[in-house]
Design a protein around this motif. Structure first.
Motif, PDB file in Angstrom:
ATOM      1  N   GLU A   1       0.964  -1.100  -0.086  1.00  0.00           N
ATOM      2  CA  GLU A   1      -0.179  -0.122   0.099  1.00  0.00           C
ATOM      3  C   GLU A   1       1.045   1.136   0.200  1.00  0.00           C
ATOM      4  O   GLU A   1       1.679   1.287   0.842  1.00  0.00           O
ATOM      5  CB  GLU A   1      -0.831  -0.165   1.245  1.00  0.00           C
ATOM      6  CG  GLU A   1      -2.174  -0.896   0.870  1.00  0.00           C
ATOM      7  CD  GLU A   1      -3.052  -0.598   2.341  1.00  0.00           C
ATOM      8  OE1 GLU A   1      -3.237   0.256   2.985  1.00  0.00           O
ATOM      9  OE2 GLU A   1      -3.919  -1.691   2.318  1.00  0.00           O
ATOM     10  N   TYR A   2       0.979   2.116  -1.274  1.00  0.00           N
ATOM     11  CA  TYR A   2       1.880   2.880  -1.113  1.00  0.00           C
ATOM     12  C   TYR A   2       1.281   4.307  -0.513  1.00  0.00           C
ATOM     13  O   TYR A   2      -0.067   4.624  -0.449  1.00  0.00           O
ATOM     14  CB  TYR A   2       1.899   3.350  -2.916  1.00  0.00           C
ATOM     15  CG  TYR A   2       2.718   2.493  -3.199  1.00  0.00           C
ATOM     16  CD1 TYR A   2       4.093   2.037  -3.132  1.00  0.00           C
ATOM     17  CD2 TYR A   2       2.004   1.382  -4.310  1.00  0.00           C
ATOM     18  CE1 TYR A   2       4.937   1.202  -3.661  1.00  0.00           C
ATOM     19  CE2 TYR A   2       3.128   0.500  -5.067  1.00  0.00           C
ATOM     20  CZ  TYR A   2       4.324   0.303  -4.551  1.00  0.00           C
ATOM     21  OH  TYR A   2       5.005  -0.568  -5.210  1.00  0.00           O
ATOM     22  N   PRO A   3       2.002   5.279  -0.046  1.00  0.00           N
ATOM     23  CA  PRO A   3       1.578   6.359   0.612  1.00  0.00           C
ATOM     24  C   PRO A   3       0.679   7.353  -0.498  1.00  0.00           C
ATOM     25  O   PRO A   3       1.041   7.555  -1.467  1.00  0.00           O
ATOM     26  CB  PRO A   3       2.868   7.247   0.927  1.00  0.00           C
ATOM     27  CG  PRO A   3       3.909   6.577  -0.015  1.00  0.00           C
ATOM     28  CD  PRO A   3       3.248   5.182  -0.228  1.00  0.00           C
TER      29      PRO A   3
ATOM     30  N   ILE B   1       1.660   2.720   5.701  1.00  0.00           N
ATOM     31  CA  ILE B   1       2.043   2.111   4.348  1.00  0.00           C
ATOM     32  C   ILE B   1       2.476   0.856   4.795  1.00  0.00           C
ATOM     33  O   ILE B   1       3.132   0.359   5.777  1.00  0.00           O
ATOM     34  CB  ILE B   1       3.250   2.847   3.565  1.00  0.00           C
ATOM     35  CG1 ILE B   1       4.407   2.964   4.474  1.00  0.00           C
ATOM     36  CG2 ILE B   1       2.601   4.202   3.050  1.00  0.00           C
ATOM     37  CD1 ILE B   1       5.559   3.651   3.590  1.00  0.00           C
TER      38      ILE B   1
ATOM     39  N   PRO C   1       0.198  11.233   4.311  1.00  0.00           N
ATOM     40  CA  PRO C   1      -0.045   9.671   4.277  1.00  0.00           C
ATOM     41  C   PRO C   1      -0.152   8.950   5.587  1.00  0.00           C
ATOM     42  O   PRO C   1       0.237   9.022   6.460  1.00  0.00           O
ATOM     43  CB  PRO C   1       1.329   9.104   3.444  1.00  0.00           C
ATOM     44  CG  PRO C   1       2.316   9.931   3.682  1.00  0.00           C
ATOM     45  CD  PRO C   1       1.518  11.498   3.905  1.00  0.00           C
TER      46      PRO C   1
END
Lengths: 678, 301
Positions: free
Chosen positions: A595-597, A605, A602
């Motif tokens: 799970e990317y920022p 992650i 954010p």
């Protein structure tokens, strides 16, 4: 000296009385008695093994029952070799286990079951090595399978452990099924359970039947040993078991499968070439596959379990080479292959159990075996770290330790194959050499990772509390193993003399000459290993002398100008093997979750990689799903209605009682139909 | 014994030759031939700094590395003369000895807890695992050709009597040279002179070494080069008399060093993710040798 018969009988009686005595003892004494009893039994076994080595073969009978026929007990050098391994490993294992189990004294039932199961498995393993009667062999094998299952589920209150245990139970019974199949086939041909009849009968069979018979036994024993593609239970069962049991499992219990394969080879004594081809190819795949998966494991015990698969592959390569050598009448190949395999069985029992025991120390110190979270343990438990380092170098097959000696034997066997004019073999040998080299190289990746990440650097997870629990007292059995690892590495000739006698079982009398010509290089390898250690010590002295007048000081690790906390910036286990993982990904089954920022602020992650076993997925999970789906159609039968259950029982009984009647009636009808002439 | 002495002698100037070649080719005045050895001797006289994080492993790793390479040089034969150690299957021990040294260096790189050194260790361990098959296939092919399984006997029995055999010898020499360059972390795979830690392999592993240890590591690298050079030279010495063979040996070593210098001057380092492919090419080249030898023996075709 006591005769072997008395030794074995008193050993079995000792173990049974110990188990009975558990009902009357206090937990602390119970533990002591259990471990002592194993140690005494091991001593007895050792005496027995030495006797067998003196006498060559010892054979005697029990009258047996009407069903089993006379029971032949025959201990030859092959049995003695494995008896010695069992005795040594179990004695050391339970010595270590004594300290490990001390924390669990409050739980009496658990301790009772565990100790009884260990004792039973030891007795059954010893019996397996000497029984030469199919029926009794299967009984002993079954006792072994059940008791080792009980030892594995020591932490049975954990759901995962129980699951792994049941997995092991089922898979090992599939193995038993194949063994039963093989023995029934043999029984139907020879008419007796006694193994003495097998070689003569089998010699008259057509070639393909012999090979099929061997394959059946190979599957049966291979499941125990962990050959590809039957290895799937190992990575489940080993992490689930407590440390001393995983050490014993990996060190000796899976080796009993190797014993079985060698025994069957001796009994079949035929078609060595084709059997050898089968073994060597499967083993090469086993070895490479095992180590490929081992590298990407982050659970230390799982990593070690995959490494057992790799080592079984190396042993198998030796056995395969040996039987090809026997088949094409090249005693040098046979000697080096079989010798390497048998020695590797010993060596693996030493270093693998040591690694598992140290992983037990790591677990007790940190309460985790997740490599990713550890680091810098060399300062907390320095003794364990050194033991682990020795075992890591040994298992990677590097000099100056014992792992290299057995690999050297197998390697020189393979290269000897190149010097004989057998060109049909060339490509096979080349393929095997490449796989052995790849195994060696990847093992180095795996163990630099395991040792470097767990013991070196700084702790990677500050949540984990490290407790220093090293003591000479506790680590003494481990030090004995480490010393034997060094001893075999430097003085291989001490094991070569008994080894060459065991190998002569396979290669008959040619050995006297071979032995003399081949020990020189191996002893020289030992000297050079010693020289390496000496020169390191000498260099150490030189370094100390030069540094005496110099300014030696300590400072922070160079951080390219950054002086903050570098704990989180260290390489972790996953990053260490990332390049490798990228390369191997097409072959392995790696699940990734990322799970990317997102957005400006954010949230958490995630990056997870999880390695699964392709083979397990295809051979175990998918069929299980299919069977489950199929059986779901019959789920209506199980509906919880007692009246219906009673009805099922009633119907079943009636069918059973009426079965003869129905059959006779059917016969009447059939004969009537036949008699009708149209 | 002759070979060991010669290897030690050559190792003293090997680095110098590379540096001279590079400075001449780039039109610089450059340091003298003996500068690398001067540097190493200077390092031996200096004090050392150890990281707080590091343990005993860091202290002994360079010693293991050095000892393993020194003992490995004792295996190298010289034409008709055997090495100090020579027995059946000695090249297996030779290769594995070098791996022991590498094992310790890799582990020591993880010892400092540095964010860079792990990177180097990770790359070094993978590349050295990938390079190993090439060496074994090459040696296996020559056992096939000569029917012998010790280094001395193999080299004593390599005869050049046809075009194909020249080709095989030449190819083997090239492969050994490329192996040597990968093992010593030189140009196409690694760049020893870069300043960026992120792109280095071997150099980044030894960032935290200083003084005696660093000197030892640097010297070991040159020793290892000279050792591989000696292996290559053995392909060409064959049955020459001693004096001539010494001349040929020195010539080949110098040529080897100059070639490294030339390659480093004109080539750029590969991208890191291309390295595995390049290294695997070496294995396939060595498979070519194997096939060539089978052809040479008339067993296929």
């Amino acid at each position: 000296m006591l005769p072997l018969k008395t030794i074995l009988e008193s050993l079995n009686i000792l173990i049974l009385t110990t188990i009975i005595s558990f009902f009357f003892l206090k937990p602390r004494i119970k533990l002591l008695v259990g471990c002592l009893s194993i140690c005494i039994a091991s001593l007895l076994t050792m005496v027995g093994a030495i006797q067998i080595f003196n006498a060559g073969t010892i054979e005697y009978f029990y009258p047996g029952s009407l069903l089993s026929g006379a029971i032949r007990i025959k201990a030859d050098l092959l049995s003695a070799w494995f008896l010695a391994i069992l005795a040594f490993s179990f004695a050391i294992g339970m010595w270590y286990g004594y300290h490990y189990l001390k924390q669990y004294l409050d739980n009496t039932t658990r301790l009772n079951i565990h100790l009884s199961a260990v004792l039973l498995s030891y007795a059954s393993l010893i019996d397996i090595c000497v029984i030469q009667n199919s029926l009794l062999f299967l009984v002993a094998w079954e006792i072994m399978a059940l008791s080792t299952f009980l030892t594995v589920i020591f932490d049975s209150h954990k759901n995962q452990v129980l699951k792994a245990g049941i997995y092991y139970l089922i898979i090992s019974h599939i193995g038993v099924l194949f063994l039963i199949l093989g023995f029934i086939w043999l029984f139907s041909q020879t008419g007796t359970f006694d193994w003495v009849a097998i070689p003569m009968h089998v010699a008259q069979w057509p070639a393909y039947q012999i090979v099929i018979l061997f394959i059946i036994f190979f599957v049966g024993f291979g499941i125990k040993a962990g050959f590809f593609p039957f290895h799937t239970w190992l990575p489940h069962a080993h992490p689930a078991a407590p440390a001393h049991i995983s050490g014993l499992m990996s060190g000796v219990i899976i080796k009993i499968g190797i014993y079985g394969i060698l025994r069957i080879l001796l009994l079949i004594n035929n078609q060595y070439t084709s059997i050898g081809y089968i073994i060597i190819v499967i083993s090469a795949i086993t070895g490479v596959y095992g180590v490929m998966l081992a590298i990407i494991q982050h659970n230390l015990k799982k990593l070690l379990a995959y490494h057992s698969i790799e080592n079984i592959g190396i042993i198998g390569i030796g056995i395969g080479l040996g039987s090809i050598g026997l088949g094409i009448n090249q005693p040098v190949l046979a000697y080096l292959g079989m010798g390497g395999a048998l020695l590797h069985v010993w060596n693996h029992a030493l270093f693998k159990s040591l690694l598992f025991y140290v992983s037990g120390n790591v677990y007790q110190s940190t309460h985790t075996v997740n490599v990713e979270r550890l680091g810098g343990l060399i300062r907390t438990i320095p003794q364990s770290a050194w033991l682990f380092l020795i075992a890591s170098i040994a298992i990677s097959g590097l000099p100056p330790f014992n792992g290299f000696i057995s690999e050297f034997l197998i390697y020189s066997g393979l290269f000897h194959g190149f010097t004989k004019d057998i060109y049909t073999l060339m490509f096979l040998l080349l393929f095997i050499i490449i796989s052995l080299v790849v195994i060696g190289g990847l093992a180095v990746i795996c163990f630099t990772k395991a040792f470097g990440i767990i013991f070196l650097g700084t702790p990677r997870d500050s949540k984990i509390q490290y407790q220093s629990n090293d003591s000479w007292y506790k680590n003494f059995p481990l030090i004995i193993i480490a010393l034997s690892i060094v001893a075999i590495g430097i003085l291989p000739s001490i094991v070569l003399i008994p080894l060459s006698r065991v190998v002569s079982l396979f290669t008959s009398d040619l050995e006297a000459v071979q032995y003399l010509t081949l020990t020189t290089p191996i002893q020289q390898v030992g000297w050079i290993a010693g020289l390496l250690i000496l020169s390191i010590l000498a260099m150490w002295l030189v370094k100390k002398l030069t540094q005496q007048q110099q300014n030696v000081r300590q400072h922070v690790t160079w951080g390219c100008g950054y002086t903050g906390n570098m704990q989180k910036m260290q390489y972790t286990a996953s990053s260490f093997v990332r390049t490798y993982r990228k390369l191997a990904e097409p072959i392995l089954l790696v699940h990734k979750k990322k799970e990317y920022p997102k957005e400006i602020y954010p949230k958490k992650i995630i990056h997870q990689t999880h390695a699964d076993d392709h083979v397990e997925h295809l051979l175990v999970n998918k069929p299980t799903q299919a069977i489950r789906k199929l059986l779901n159609y019959f789920a209506f039968i199980q509906n919880g209605n007692i009246q219906l259950y009673i009805l099922y029982g009633f119907v079943f009984l009636i069918v059973v009682i009426l079965f003869p009647v129905i059959v006779t009636q059917l016969k009447v009808v059939l004969s009537y139909l036949n008699s009708i002439t149209w | 014994m002759v070979s060991t002495i010669l290897i030690v002698l050559v190792s003293l100037i090997f680095g110098g030759i590379i540096i001279r070649t590079k400075s001449i080719l780039s039109g610089r005045k450059g340091p003298g031939m003996f500068q690398p050895m001067h540097d190493i001797i200077r390092l031996f006289r200096k004090g050392s700094v150890y990281s707080y994080t590091s343990s005993f492993i860091t202290q002994i790793a360079p010693l293991v590395y050095f000892s393993s390479v020194v003992i490995a040089t004792l295996f190298i034969p010289f034409g008709q003369q055997k090495g100090v150690f020579s027995f059946q299957g000695d090249f297996i021990l030779f290769a594995y000895l070098l791996t022991v040294g590498k094992f310790m260096m890799i582990v020591a790189a993880l010892d400092s807890g540095s964010s860079f050194e792990g990177m180097g260790a990770s790359r070094e361990v993978l590349f050295s695992a990938l390079i190993e098959p090439a060496f074994f296939i090459t040696m296996g092919s020559f056992t096939l050709l000569s029917g012998k399984i010790s280094l001395a006997e193999i080299f004593a029995n390599v005869h050049y009597n046809s075009h194909l055999s020249y080709f095989i010898g030449f190819l083997a020499a090239i492969i050994l040279m490329l192996i040597a360059m990968v093992e010593n972390s030189r140009m196409p795979v690694d760049d020893p002179k870069t300043h960026l830690e992120l792109t280095m392999i071997h150099e980044v592993m030894i960032l935290d070494y200083s003084g005696f240890d660093l000197g030892l590591i640097l010297y070991t690298t040159y020793l290892k080069f000279a050792m591989y050079g000696a292996l290559i030279a053995n392909f060409f010495i064959g049955q020459l008399p001693l004096v001539q063979s010494i001349a040929v040996f020195l010539g080949i070593q110098v040529l080897f060093a100059i070639m490294i210098g030339i390659i480093e001057s004109f080539m750029a380092r590969f991208r890191m993710n291309h390295n595995p492919q390049y290294i695997l090419i070496l294995s396939s080249l060595s498979l070519l040798i194997f096939l060539g030898i089978l052809m040479f023996l008339g067993k296929i075709i």
